[in-house]
Design a protein around this motif. Structure first.
Motif, PDB file in Angstrom:
ATOM      1  N   ARG A 314      63.222  79.507  23.728  1.00  0.00           N
ATOM      2  CA  ARG A 314      62.563  78.541  24.630  1.00  0.00           C
ATOM      3  C   ARG A 314      61.728  79.260  25.684  1.00  0.00           C
ATOM      4  O   ARG A 314      60.655  78.792  26.060  1.00  0.00           O
ATOM      5  N   GLU A 315      62.236  80.410  26.140  1.00  0.00           N
ATOM      6  CA  GLU A 315      61.466  81.195  27.113  1.00  0.00           C
ATOM      7  C   GLU A 315      60.137  81.635  26.482  1.00  0.00           C
ATOM      8  O   GLU A 315      59.083  81.590  27.136  1.00  0.00           O
ATOM      9  N   LEU A 318      57.871  78.706  26.415  1.00  0.00           N
ATOM     10  CA  LEU A 318      57.354  78.421  27.758  1.00  0.00           C
ATOM     11  C   LEU A 318      56.240  79.395  28.121  1.00  0.00           C
ATOM     12  O   LEU A 318      55.173  79.013  28.612  1.00  0.00           O
ATOM     13  N   ARG A 319      56.491  80.681  27.866  1.00  0.00           N
ATOM     14  CA  ARG A 319      55.485  81.690  28.206  1.00  0.00           C
ATOM     15  C   ARG A 319      54.191  81.429  27.433  1.00  0.00           C
ATOM     16  O   ARG A 319      53.096  81.563  27.974  1.00  0.00           O
ATOM     17  N   LYS A 320      54.346  81.046  26.160  1.00  0.00           N
ATOM     18  CA  LYS A 320      53.135  80.758  25.380  1.00  0.00           C
ATOM     19  C   LYS A 320      52.438  79.517  25.939  1.00  0.00           C
ATOM     20  O   LYS A 320      51.211  79.458  25.993  1.00  0.00           O
ATOM     21  N   ALA A 321      53.230  78.520  26.364  1.00  0.00           N
ATOM     22  CA  ALA A 321      52.636  77.294  26.901  1.00  0.00           C
ATOM     23  C   ALA A 321      51.799  77.594  28.146  1.00  0.00           C
ATOM     24  O   ALA A 321      50.748  76.998  28.356  1.00  0.00           O
ATOM     25  N   VAL A 322      52.259  78.555  28.962  1.00  0.00           N
ATOM     26  CA  VAL A 322      51.507  78.827  30.192  1.00  0.00           C
ATOM     27  C   VAL A 322      50.464  79.926  30.000  1.00  0.00           C
ATOM     28  O   VAL A 322      49.887  80.407  30.979  1.00  0.00           O
ATOM     29  N   ILE A 329      53.631  88.673  24.310  1.00  0.00           N
ATOM     30  CA  ILE A 329      55.055  88.533  23.962  1.00  0.00           C
ATOM     31  C   ILE A 329      55.533  89.798  23.244  1.00  0.00           C
ATOM     32  O   ILE A 329      56.631  90.309  23.528  1.00  0.00           O
ATOM     33  N   PRO A 407      54.317  78.072  19.683  1.00  0.00           N
ATOM     34  CA  PRO A 407      54.764  77.630  21.010  1.00  0.00           C
ATOM     35  C   PRO A 407      55.554  76.328  20.960  1.00  0.00           C
ATOM     36  O   PRO A 407      56.581  76.196  21.626  1.00  0.00           O
ATOM     37  N   LEU A 411      59.446  75.808  21.974  1.00  0.00           N
ATOM     38  CA  LEU A 411      59.833  74.916  23.077  1.00  0.00           C
ATOM     39  C   LEU A 411      60.860  73.879  22.638  1.00  0.00           C
ATOM     40  O   LEU A 411      61.688  73.439  23.426  1.00  0.00           O
ATOM     41  N   ARG A 412      60.781  73.498  21.357  1.00  0.00           N
ATOM     42  CA  ARG A 412      61.721  72.477  20.849  1.00  0.00           C
ATOM     43  C   ARG A 412      63.080  73.066  20.498  1.00  0.00           C
ATOM     44  O   ARG A 412      64.021  72.348  20.233  1.00  0.00           O
TER      45      ARG A 412
END
Lengths: 414, 237
Positions: A314-315, A318-322, A329, A407, A411-412
């Motif tokens: 999930r981290e 999240l990092r990819k989302a932002v 990564i 991503p 996240l899911r």
């Protein structure tokens, strides 16, 4: 992403999972400590052996009776226990006339019961001429050695090795005392400083050194030599001297075909190179074993990093989302494994160094050996480099797994 | 700002194909506050993921600020997510063992436009804007749910993005914290940010000025929200 951020993030990742980081590092610490320790032991062993060979004397050439037909790695016939009578006084006299040789020291050896008062022991006696002591770099602790005059006049004098002096005389002064070898009485004129094991595996500290004439005629009943040690002049290479000695002895023995040689010649360089080869192989062997543990440590790193990637899915999302790219990564996880192995490597170097110091003190202070301390800089550099490389190699696969995650799937992840 | 033309999203799973979005088309202009609603499984979250570049459509065309998403690489999409989009998730998605500062600063680490020495100022300003300046160096895991979501909003704002995507931002909050979060979103909209909000709560959707309703992966309705309450004070009565 800047390298500064990658490193800071990786350090935070390592810091936030202290126990896991410690356990991950442990494999590398053990691996690197083993590399350091075993390389150091190998180097020390090499130094001890080479010191011993060098301690025999300097610029020496050994003439042995009997031929060894093959390479320098085969042992001469005389050292295999075969009695060969081909080296005689005429050979020594011929060699002493050669300009490239500064000293000639023939010797004979035997075993005898040595008695002083009610003390007795069985030891090696070595019959030698006057120059023997300087050629072999013996240092007199008490009294003196004997001269060629005493040798030629069959004086029954003896110089004792340091250990046998203690065995026979305890704390008393041996000088001037009479000892008996095979019922022949000898007056002790000197005691030598400790010297260790000499050529042919003889414990020189437990030997009695007497004039060669007396040893040949009165103790052994022989007229040949077991060995002639030559000291080459510094102006000539040992290889040149070796070739000269071959010519002189062939002439003395009337040998025209080199295949029929009844003697063999070894230089100190031969011995050093042979021992150097053996100890290098030993070091390589020990280091290879240590590297196996490093590979095991590396696989441990890969395993833990894979678990870490799954735990932090999930981290990653999240990092990819932002805005983190696959490369960001990859860098983050690669830095983490490199930091783990690098720090593990540093700790391993310290542990290995401490163990090396510990072993040195045990062997020198407790076991009383001539162990040499060796912590080669090359081993430290190699260990630091290899540990970092281990992090890179074994961290690459987990880091790629992390970087490849989509991503939204990351996240899911539950 | 955003234009969708016949967007389809199909998921393949063990040979079974599911159509999550079936030809969705609409436009969103800069500065709009759009609420996307629909029943569970209607495709509203899928739509938000596509709008926010977290996923790609199977077919159709999506234009974001003039860029056709089909022509963008993953790297381009990452850079746009970083510089032009902000995200607020239902489950906050904070790194619980990192401080508020570290969580809020995260997008700046992936930005090439903000120098390191400016970060502290930007983070402090963003955290102050959600009223959490006292908690700047506290571990995010130790905050209450409402505080966590406010940290997530600060993180979404840090890069001053043009559009903020909020996926059920009040879903895990009590009504008081939910109202605080919606108040912040309302203020952001007032300041000119485009806000796209996915929700299933009518009360939350009423903060928007446009409602897109999705049903079975299709656009069911798209209409402006007539505001019965005109001031912020009225909303929070």
């Amino acid at each position: 992403m800047r390298a500064y951020d990658s490193i800071r993030m990786a350090v935070a990742g390592v810091r936030h999972a202290k126990m896991r980081s410690f356990l991950t590092m442990l494999g590398i610490v053990i691996g690197i400590a083993s590399v350091i320790l075993l390389m150091s032991i190998g180097n020390s062993a090499q130094a001890v052996i080479i010191n011993q060979v060098k301690g025999i004397g300097s610029n020496l050439v050994f003439v042995l009776p009997g031929a060894s037909k093959s390479s320098k790695f085969s042992s001469p016939a005389a050292s295999q226990g075969i009695i060969i009578k081909t080296l005689v006084k005429e050979d020594a006299d011929a060699l002493s006339r050669e300009a490239s040789i500064v000293a000639v020291a023939p010797e004979v050896r035997g075993q005898a019961k040595i008695v002083y008062g009610s003390n007795d022991t069985t030891a090696t006696f070595i019959g030698v001429t006057g120059p023997y002591f300087s050629v072999r770099d013996f240092v007199v602790a008490e009294g003196r050695t004997f001269t060629d005059g005493e040798v030629n006049s069959y004086e029954r004098v003896a110089v004792l090795g340091s250990e046998i002096a203690k065995t026979l005389f305890g704390g008393y002064d041996p000088l001037g005392k009479m000892i008996r070898l095979k019922d022949v009485a000898f007056r002790v004129v000197g005691v030598l400083e400790p010297k260790g094991v000499g050529p042919g595996g003889i414990d020189q500290d437990n030997a009695v050194i007497i004039p060669i004439t007396v040893a040949q005629k009165q103790l052994l009943g022989i007229d040949y030599y077991n060995l002639i040690t030559l000291q080459a002049s510094d102006s000539y290479t040992s290889e040149f001297v070796k070739q000269r000695v071959f010519s002189i002895i062939r002439e003395s023995h009337h040998i025209t075909n080199p295949d029929k040689d009844d003697f063999d010649i070894r230089t100190q360089e031969d011995a050093l190179s042979l021992l150097g080869n053996i100890t290098s192989i030993l070091t390589l062997f020990l280091t290879s074993i240590a590297f196996i543990s490093l590979v095991v440590g590396g696989i441990g790193i890969m395993n833990i990093m894979l678990v870490s990637v799954i735990e932090r899915t999930r981290e990653i999302g999240l990092r990819k989302a932002v805005g983190a790219t696959n490369g960001d990564i990859l860098q983050q996880f690669l830095w983490e494994s490199v930091i783990l192995t690098f720090v593990g490597g540093l700790v391993g170097i310290m542990v290995g160094g401490l163990l090396t110091v510990g072993i040195y003190f045990i062997l020198v202070d407790i076991v009383k050996t001539n162990w040499v301390f060796s912590l080669p800089v090359s081993a430290i550099g190699l260990a630091a480099g290899v540990s970092t490389l281990t992090g890179l190699v074994f961290g690459l696969y987990p880091a790629r797994q992390a970087a490849k995650k989509s991503p939204i799937e990351a996240l899911r992840y539950e | 700002m955003i234009k969708l033309v016949g967007i389809e999203k199909r998921y393949e799973d063990e040979g079974e194909s599911t159509l999550a979005l079936a030809g969705v088309s609409f436009e969103i202009k800069k500065g709009e506050f759009v609420a996307i609603m629909g029943p569970s499984g209607s495709g509203k979250s899928t739509l938000l993921h596509i709008l926010s570049f977290l996923d790609r459509p199977t077919s159709g065309e999506y234009f974001f600020n003039g860029h056709n998403v089909n022509d963008l690489t993953d790297l381009d999409m990452a850079h746009i997510r970083n510089s032009e989009m902000g995200f607020i998730f239902q489950s906050f998605n904070l790194l619980s063992r990192h401080t508020v500062f570290e969580n809020v600063a995260m997008p700046l680490m992936y930005s090439h436009d903000v120098p390191i020495e400016r970060r502290k100022h930007l983070v402090e300003r963003a955290v102050a804007s959600v009223g959490l300046e006292e908690k700047l160096y506290m571990e995010a895991g130790k905050l209450s749910g409402g505080q966590k979501q406010r940290v997530a909003i600060a993180r979404a704002l840090i890069g001053n993005p043009g559009v903020i995507f909020a996926d059920e931002p009040t879903g895990n909050l009590d009504s008081k914290s939910g109202a605080q979060v919606m108040s912040i979103l309302h203020d952001l909209h007032e300041k000119g940010h485009t806000i796209i909000l996915v929700t299933h709560e009518t009360y939350t959707a009423e903060f928007a000025n446009r409602l897109i309703h999705i049903k079975d992966g299709r656009l069911d309705s798209d209409r402006p929200i007539v505001k019965a309450r005109h001031s912020k004070a009225e909303f929070f009565k």
